[in-house]
Design an enzyme around this catalytic site. Structure first.
Site, PDB file in Angstrom:
ATOM      1  N   GLU A 195       1.858   6.508  -6.989  1.00  0.00           N
ATOM      2  CA  GLU A 195       0.760   7.263  -7.594  1.00  0.00           C
ATOM      3  C   GLU A 195       0.965   8.760  -7.401  1.00  0.00           C
ATOM      4  O   GLU A 195       0.787   9.559  -8.336  1.00  0.00           O
ATOM      5  CB  GLU A 195      -0.566   6.818  -6.980  1.00  0.00           C
ATOM      6  CG  GLU A 195      -0.966   5.400  -7.332  1.00  0.00           C
ATOM      7  CD  GLU A 195      -2.206   4.949  -6.568  1.00  0.00           C
ATOM      8  OE1 GLU A 195      -3.035   5.815  -6.235  1.00  0.00           O
ATOM      9  OE2 GLU A 195      -2.337   3.742  -6.304  1.00  0.00           O
ATOM     10  N   TYR A 244       0.817  -1.210   0.000  1.00  0.00           N
ATOM     11  CA  TYR A 244       0.000   0.000   0.000  1.00  0.00           C
ATOM     12  C   TYR A 244       0.857   1.270   0.000  1.00  0.00           C
ATOM     13  O   TYR A 244       0.644   2.161  -0.825  1.00  0.00           O
ATOM     14  CB  TYR A 244      -0.958  -0.013   1.190  1.00  0.00           C
ATOM     15  CG  TYR A 244      -1.964   1.121   1.159  1.00  0.00           C
ATOM     16  CD1 TYR A 244      -3.098   1.038   0.364  1.00  0.00           C
ATOM     17  CD2 TYR A 244      -1.760   2.273   1.909  1.00  0.00           C
ATOM     18  CE1 TYR A 244      -4.020   2.077   0.316  1.00  0.00           C
ATOM     19  CE2 TYR A 244      -2.668   3.321   1.869  1.00  0.00           C
ATOM     20  CZ  TYR A 244      -3.801   3.215   1.076  1.00  0.00           C
ATOM     21  OH  TYR A 244      -4.698   4.252   1.024  1.00  0.00           O
TER      22      TYR A 244
END
Length: 232
Positions: free
Chosen positions: A177, A170
């Protein structure tokens, strides 16, 4: 954002039946295979591309492989909306939208400019971070559901992967991103000031949003594993 372990599609407690079960099994199996291909194909290109040709990986893997595979996730929103799965609609829609923003809003229009730049390889590493974090997460997730829908018992090691690998994947996915969104600001600003400030807003949302979701995933992991211990 990477999918949360608590909001991904789950079969109902009694299990779907008939055509619904067959469809969900086919959907999850297809995603398992396509994500596996994306990850393995990218790995096969990595060694020849090191250290100075990482920019060649993006055009070879993004279209149609990563773009098509990630776009399939739109069906998860429809699954939630129609009640095929128990995933909350709003949360599912937000998670899918964040991924689609990256592939359709960042990588499609700006990927060629922000990945493989002459001055920095940050875009290359950010892209590889997305492929690895998304791909491994989804291989585990879709494999978990495919095994469940097949009527077989999920192996303990797969369950462990399902509820533990997000601790590493994660943060890798979120940071990758954010890096791609940040790198796209310059070219986005050349297109439209509105687009530039829209991406600034996205980055502002990512930071608190990712923290909230990450801690929520940790809490859900504890709840699920505690329930499994009681069942055992």
């Amino acid at each position: 954002m990477p999918a949360s372990s608590s909001t991904t599609s789950k079969p109902r407690s009694s299990g779907p039946s008939g055509l619904t079960r067959a469809y969900l099994f086919a959907y999850n199996t297809t995603n398992l295979l396509t994500w596996s291909f994306c990850v393995l194909y990218t790995i096969s290109l990595l060694a020849p591309a090191l250290p100075n040709k990482l920019h060649t990986i993006f055009p070879q893997t993004f279209t149609p492989y990563l773009l098509g595979t990630q776009s399939l996730a739109i069906l998860e929103v429809l699954h939630s909306l129609t009640g095929l799965v128990r995933a909350p609609f709003l949360t599912t829609a937000m998670q899918v939208a964040s991924r689609l923003l990256l592939v359709w809003g960042i990588m499609v229009p700006f990927g060629g400019q922000i990945v493989g730049g002459n001055t920095t390889q940050l875009g290359d590493y950010a892209y590889l971070g997305c492929v690895s974090a998304w791909g491994i997460t989804e291989m585990i997730r879709y494999g978990f559901f495919a095994i469940t829908l097949s009527g077989n018992q999920v192996p303990k090691f797969w369950t462990w992967l399902r509820y533990n690998t997000f601790y590493v994947l994660y943060p890798v996915g979120i940071s990758s991103e954010c890096a791609l969104v940040y790198l796209s600001l310059g070219v986005a600003g050349d297109v439209s000031p509105l687009l530039y400030w829209g991406l600034i807003a996205v980055l502002a949302i990512y930071v608190p949003g990712s923290y909230i979701l990450y801690t929520h995933m940790i809490a859900q992991r504890r709840k699920v594993l505690r329930g499994k211990q009681r069942a055992d």
